[in-house]
Design a protein around this motif. Sequence first.
Motif, PDB file in Angstrom:
ATOM      1  N   GLY A  94     -12.406  47.698   2.880  1.00 26.19           N
ATOM      2  CA  GLY A  94     -11.977  47.568   4.265  1.00 26.19           C
ATOM      3  C   GLY A  94     -12.900  48.368   5.169  1.00 26.19           C
ATOM      4  N   GLU A  95     -12.403  49.493   5.625  1.00 27.81           N
ATOM      5  CA  GLU A  95     -13.153  50.273   6.611  1.00 27.81           C
ATOM      6  C   GLU A  95     -14.555  50.674   6.127  1.00 27.81           C
ATOM      7  N   TRP A  96     -14.655  51.118   4.869  1.00 23.43           N
ATOM      8  CA  TRP A  96     -15.912  51.763   4.452  1.00 23.43           C
ATOM      9  C   TRP A  96     -17.103  50.816   4.475  1.00 23.43           C
ATOM     10  N   MET A  97     -17.061  49.768   3.658  1.00 24.49           N
ATOM     11  CA  MET A  97     -18.227  48.881   3.577  1.00 24.49           C
ATOM     12  C   MET A  97     -18.339  47.975   4.800  1.00 24.49           C
ATOM     13  N   HIS A  98     -17.240  47.766   5.481  1.00 23.14           N
ATOM     14  CA  HIS A  98     -17.256  46.905   6.661  1.00 23.14           C
ATOM     15  C   HIS A  98     -17.909  47.617   7.850  1.00 23.14           C
ATOM     16  N   ARG A  99     -17.532  48.871   8.047  1.00 21.45           N
ATOM     17  CA  ARG A  99     -17.978  49.571   9.266  1.00 21.45           C
ATOM     18  C   ARG A  99     -19.056  50.620   9.056  1.00 21.45           C
ATOM     19  N   HIS A 100     -19.140  51.171   7.827  1.00 20.50           N
ATOM     20  CA  HIS A 100     -20.005  52.347   7.665  1.00 20.50           C
ATOM     21  C   HIS A 100     -21.089  52.247   6.601  1.00 20.50           C
ATOM     22  N   GLY A 101     -20.942  51.320   5.649  1.00 21.71           N
ATOM     23  CA  GLY A 101     -21.897  51.363   4.540  1.00 21.71           C
ATOM     24  C   GLY A 101     -22.225  50.000   3.971  1.00 21.71           C
ATOM     25  N   SER A 102     -22.988  50.008   2.868  1.00 23.98           N
ATOM     26  CA  SER A 102     -23.363  48.750   2.227  1.00 23.98           C
ATOM     27  C   SER A 102     -23.370  48.917   0.719  1.00 23.98           C
ATOM     28  N   VAL A 103     -23.263  47.794   0.018  1.00 23.41           N
ATOM     29  CA  VAL A 103     -23.157  47.865  -1.437  1.00 23.41           C
ATOM     30  C   VAL A 103     -24.011  46.771  -2.087  1.00 23.41           C
ATOM     31  N   ALA A 104     -24.817  47.193  -3.068  1.00 23.63           N
ATOM     32  CA  ALA A 104     -25.737  46.301  -3.779  1.00 23.63           C
ATOM     33  C   ALA A 104     -25.242  46.087  -5.206  1.00 23.63           C
ATOM     34  N   GLY A 105     -25.613  44.941  -5.786  1.00 24.47           N
ATOM     35  CA  GLY A 105     -25.347  44.739  -7.212  1.00 24.47           C
ATOM     36  C   GLY A 105     -24.422  43.589  -7.543  1.00 24.47           C
ATOM     37  N   ASN A 106     -24.087  42.738  -6.562  1.00 22.81           N
ATOM     38  CA  ASN A 106     -23.237  41.586  -6.866  1.00 22.81           C
ATOM     39  C   ASN A 106     -24.121  40.400  -7.252  1.00 22.81           C
ATOM     40  N   PRO A 107     -24.152  40.036  -8.545  1.00 20.74           N
ATOM     41  CA  PRO A 107     -25.020  38.926  -8.957  1.00 20.74           C
ATOM     42  C   PRO A 107     -24.652  37.605  -8.282  1.00 20.74           C
ATOM     43  N   GLN A 108     -23.389  37.469  -7.881  1.00 18.53           N
ATOM     44  CA  GLN A 108     -22.972  36.232  -7.177  1.00 18.53           C
ATOM     45  C   GLN A 108     -23.697  36.076  -5.836  1.00 18.53           C
ATOM     46  N   LYS A 109     -24.179  37.218  -5.304  1.00 15.47           N
ATOM     47  CA  LYS A 109     -24.911  37.186  -4.033  1.00 15.47           C
ATOM     48  C   LYS A 109     -26.420  37.350  -4.244  1.00 15.47           C
ATOM     49  N   GLY A 110     -26.835  37.263  -5.513  1.00 17.44           N
ATOM     50  CA  GLY A 110     -28.261  37.400  -5.816  1.00 17.44           C
ATOM     51  C   GLY A 110     -28.778  38.822  -5.706  1.00 17.44           C
ATOM     52  N   SER A 111     -27.866  39.812  -5.752  1.00 16.12           N
ATOM     53  CA  SER A 111     -28.276  41.208  -5.650  1.00 16.12           C
ATOM     54  C   SER A 111     -28.170  41.865  -7.030  1.00 16.12           C
ATOM     55  N   VAL A 112     -29.247  42.541  -7.432  1.00 15.67           N
ATOM     56  CA  VAL A 112     -29.294  43.144  -8.769  1.00 15.67           C
ATOM     57  C   VAL A 112     -29.539  44.637  -8.656  1.00 15.67           C
ATOM     58  N   VAL A 113     -28.736  45.429  -9.380  1.00 13.94           N
ATOM     59  CA  VAL A 113     -29.016  46.856  -9.584  1.00 13.94           C
ATOM     60  C   VAL A 113     -28.989  47.051 -11.094  1.00 13.94           C
ATOM     61  N   SER A 329     -28.657  51.320   8.454  1.00 19.75           N
ATOM     62  CA  SER A 329     -27.878  50.425   9.322  1.00 19.75           C
ATOM     63  C   SER A 329     -27.308  49.227   8.551  1.00 19.75           C
ATOM     64  N   LEU A 330     -27.549  49.151   7.238  1.00 23.69           N
ATOM     65  CA  LEU A 330     -27.009  48.036   6.451  1.00 23.69           C
ATOM     66  C   LEU A 330     -25.493  48.125   6.379  1.00 23.69           C
ATOM     67  N   ARG A 331     -24.829  46.960   6.424  1.00 22.23           N
ATOM     68  CA  ARG A 331     -23.372  46.912   6.292  1.00 22.23           C
ATOM     69  C   ARG A 331     -22.978  45.812   5.329  1.00 22.23           C
TER      70      ARG A 331
END
Length: 374
Positions: A94-113, A329-331
């Motif tokens: 909710g608040e965190w990734m929506h308004r303040h941060g970003s998250v990498a690593g969802n293969p469904q979105k083509g993001s790899v960590v 600035s990534l969200r």
Amino acid sequence: MMTNPIPQLAKRLAYLTAALVLLDCGLAAERKTENLILITLDGVRYQELFGGLDLEILKATTTDGKPEDTKTYKRFWAETPVQRRKKLMPFFWGEWMHRHGSVAGNPQKGSVVRLANRLHFSYPGYSEILTGHARDDLIKSNDKVLNPNPTVLEFLRHKLGLQQKQVAAFASWDVIGVAVQHESGAVFTNAGYETYAHPDPAVQSMSRLQFETLTPWDTVRHDEYTFRFAMAHLKTHQPRIFYLSLGETDDWAHEKRYDRVLAAIARFDSFFNELWNWLQDNSQYRDKTTLLITTDHGRGDIALNWHTHNAQIRDAKNTWLAVISPDSSLRGEWTGGEPVVMNQIAATLCHFIDLDYSEQNPKAGKPIARLFEK
Ligand SMILES: [Zn+2]
């Protein structure tokens, strides 16, 4: 002699533009980050982080009755992955990734960590995070020994000229107390079942209680105690560099207790909420703190092997990474892009505070450039 005013004006404009470009670059490099908080959640899979409850695993681990009748299903099930992850981690998604941060690593979105080490278990993973370098030749077990290489926490303490309590690590697993440092005592640590000395009587009583309310494991205490001592240390000592290492998720998974794994992840979400609210109320931390949250390894990706992780389990190399920073600035969720490697975390943390980690380890991964794009 009269000069033609047109070329003069053009020349002046060119100088002015060059000056503005320089000024802009200067501003772009100026960082707001003064404090760094690293958080690791041992063995939390990207599958739960991005998709919430996995029904196949719940089916495989429900021993009594139908999975749909379990408390876990009633609490965490929803039709879509996005709904399920919000049920599991309402604050994070909710608040965190929506308004303040970003998250990498969802293969469904083509993001790899992914990990650089090939071992896919804890000490090699933590060492890769903390030193920026996978050393499969040196770290081959979870034995409780000092890190064979200097860590980013030691580098930061040295470069920033900090007192020991200003660079602190709180962990549920005892091995973290040694994995965070190459030189004993370089970092303030409280890890595993260990007394935490604090003037507050409520904290003293919790410190005693950790020995009375045991987990099934000798080397991992309940995360609740780790989090309470961590908050007490933050409030009392206001460290610049802080590492919170939570661990029950991995151990419950090895026990094949999927219900407890999900409950632990939901608990982490409430810790994040409490920590974030406290940081926002504190002038040393508000708008001056970068948080980086990740895990030491993935696990198997099917109901047969979800509970375990090792060199033979390919999906265990896949992890994830979240960053909340006044300097990024990534969200929301990352889509596509270059794979992120876990050996980049140490240099990334340093880059947020304008330090160059390659001074300590030229072989470490480089800062994750995407985080710093405007
Ligand atoms: Zn494990």
